[in-house]
Structures are given as C-alpha cells and as structure tokens.
Write a protein that holds these residues in place. Sequence first.
Motif, mmCIF file in Angstrom:
data_model
loop_
_atom_site.group_PDB
_atom_site.id
_atom_site.type_symbol
_atom_site.label_atom_id
_atom_site.label_comp_id
_atom_site.label_asym_id
_atom_site.label_seq_id
_atom_site.Cartn_x
_atom_site.Cartn_y
_atom_site.Cartn_z
ATOM 1 N N GLY A 193 34.055 -28.528 -36.800
ATOM 2 C CA GLY A 193 35.055 -29.412 -36.224
ATOM 3 C C GLY A 193 34.404 -30.749 -35.912
ATOM 4 O O GLY A 193 33.189 -30.844 -35.740
ATOM 5 N N SER A 194 35.190 -31.790 -35.842
ATOM 6 C CA SER A 194 34.681 -33.134 -35.591
ATOM 7 C C SER A 194 34.196 -33.323 -34.156
ATOM 8 O O SER A 194 34.747 -32.740 -33.213
ATOM 9 N N TYR A 195 33.195 -34.150 -34.023
ATOM 10 C CA TYR A 195 32.665 -34.594 -32.742
ATOM 11 C C TYR A 195 32.476 -36.095 -32.927
ATOM 12 O O TYR A 195 31.504 -36.536 -33.537
ATOM 13 N N VAL A 196 33.450 -36.870 -32.443
ATOM 14 C CA VAL A 196 33.472 -38.311 -32.678
ATOM 15 C C VAL A 196 33.253 -39.044 -31.362
ATOM 16 O O VAL A 196 34.092 -38.983 -30.460
ATOM 17 N N ILE A 197 32.140 -39.716 -31.252
ATOM 18 C CA ILE A 197 31.847 -40.525 -30.061
ATOM 19 C C ILE A 197 32.482 -41.887 -30.303
ATOM 20 O O ILE A 197 32.024 -42.654 -31.154
ATOM 21 N N PHE A 198 33.563 -42.185 -29.566
ATOM 22 C CA PHE A 198 34.271 -43.441 -29.813
ATOM 23 C C PHE A 198 34.002 -44.498 -28.748
ATOM 24 O O PHE A 198 34.409 -45.651 -28.907
ATOM 25 N N GLU A 199 33.292 -44.146 -27.715
ATOM 26 C CA GLU A 199 32.835 -45.117 -26.714
ATOM 27 C C GLU A 199 31.574 -44.564 -26.093
ATOM 28 O O GLU A 199 31.460 -43.350 -25.866
ATOM 29 N N LEU A 200 30.616 -45.454 -25.847
ATOM 30 C CA LEU A 200 29.311 -45.037 -25.345
ATOM 31 C C LEU A 200 28.703 -46.162 -24.537
ATOM 32 O O LEU A 200 28.791 -47.333 -24.936
ATOM 33 N N ASP A 201 28.119 -45.810 -23.423
ATOM 34 C CA ASP A 201 27.345 -46.775 -22.648
ATOM 35 C C ASP A 201 26.056 -47.016 -23.433
ATOM 36 O O ASP A 201 25.079 -46.301 -23.279
ATOM 37 N N LYS A 202 26.087 -48.001 -24.319
ATOM 38 C CA LYS A 202 24.953 -48.220 -25.227
ATOM 39 C C LYS A 202 23.700 -48.726 -24.523
ATOM 40 O O LYS A 202 22.603 -48.549 -25.029
ATOM 41 N N GLN A 203 23.862 -49.332 -23.363
ATOM 42 C CA GLN A 203 22.695 -49.832 -22.651
ATOM 43 C C GLN A 203 21.848 -48.686 -22.095
ATOM 44 O O GLN A 203 20.646 -48.655 -22.283
ATOM 45 N N ASN A 204 22.497 -47.720 -21.421
ATOM 46 C CA ASN A 204 21.750 -46.650 -20.755
ATOM 47 C C ASN A 204 22.137 -45.236 -21.182
ATOM 48 O O ASN A 204 21.583 -44.272 -20.675
ATOM 49 N N TYR A 205 23.133 -45.107 -22.072
ATOM 50 C CA TYR A 205 23.617 -43.793 -22.512
ATOM 51 C C TYR A 205 23.961 -42.911 -21.306
ATOM 52 O O TYR A 205 23.565 -41.774 -21.212
ATOM 53 N N GLN A 206 24.779 -43.470 -20.399
ATOM 54 C CA GLN A 206 25.163 -42.749 -19.187
ATOM 55 C C GLN A 206 26.530 -42.090 -19.284
ATOM 56 O O GLN A 206 26.844 -41.209 -18.507
#
Length: 176
Positions: free
Chosen positions: A109-122
């Motif tokens: 099944g899909s696992y799509v990360i569509f938003e992410l705290d790119k600075q700290n991956y929080q």
Amino acid sequence: MRTLLLLLSFLGLSGCTGMPDRVEPVKGFELNRYLGSWYEIARLDHSFEAGLSQVTANYSMREDGGVSVLNRGFSADENTWREAEGKAYFVEEPDTGYLKVSFFGPFYGSYVIFELDKQNYQYAFVSGPDTDYLWLLARTPQVEPEVIDKFEQMAKDRGFNTDQLIYVDQQVASAP
C-alpha cells in the motif's frame, strides 16, 4: 494478532501504490533523517488501529536497502500491546517521499509523505493510496497547535474528511 490480520487484510484489499489526486509527495526527502521513532498524533481510523492509544512507528534500514517498519499501539480494552512489522521501499527516486509498504508478502500500500518539517524532521503528514488513509506523525507525543491547524487545512484541501480525524492519546496510563 488480530490487528496484524486486519492490517494484512487492508493491504491485501488496497494493494495499491497510487495516491489521492491532490496529494503530491515531498521532494528533497532524506531517508536517514526520517528513520527512527515517530508518534501518531492523528489519523483517520481503521479497524487495524481501532481503539489503540500510544501508537508509534519506528523506521530503520534493512540490509536490502529497504526500510523496516514497526508499528505499535496499546489496546486498553485488552490491556495488551499490539505490533505489526513490515517493510517499505521507494516507489520513485529516494529523494521523493513516496514509498510502498507491506506487512504481508507481495501486497503493498502507498505511504506518501505530502508535508514534512524539512528543517528538523519533527512532523510528517502521510497519506495512503486514497483519501481514506491519513496520518499526522511527530517526533514528540504532542505538537504545537499550529502544526495541527496546518495538518487539518492541508488535508481538507486535498479531499480528506477531517471531521473524522481521531487524535491519539499518547499519555501513558499511571499505575493504580
């Protein structure tokens, strides 16, 4: 064991590595920064997670280059922990937050990360193959209200039914 079977049924029925029309996976994704423990803050509920609190996900590298997945949650009704182990692999390039995950054999099944705290991956906003599957994950058991507001708005804009969101109880029950 029941949770695992239900999760396997979900993956077998969905068996889909697509994504909702208005969802785009993040670019510039760095897997090594994403690995480790995450708390489930919110989700659209499904039978394989029904009634679970203190839900976490742990991601680590596999020898074959994939990702090991360990999902864990507490069932207060049964007074037991439930776990499901799986594996995930990139669908596209490894710098795109688009993976396929399996908890049983050849069914993904899909696992799509569509938003992410790119600075700290929080925090991360994650979709499944359609708008029935949605999660807000974070490195801590609670997030700032601004993160929840952003999650709800972005999810609503992408066609998810945010009225059905469940906010996961991450409080550890105290001993009597």
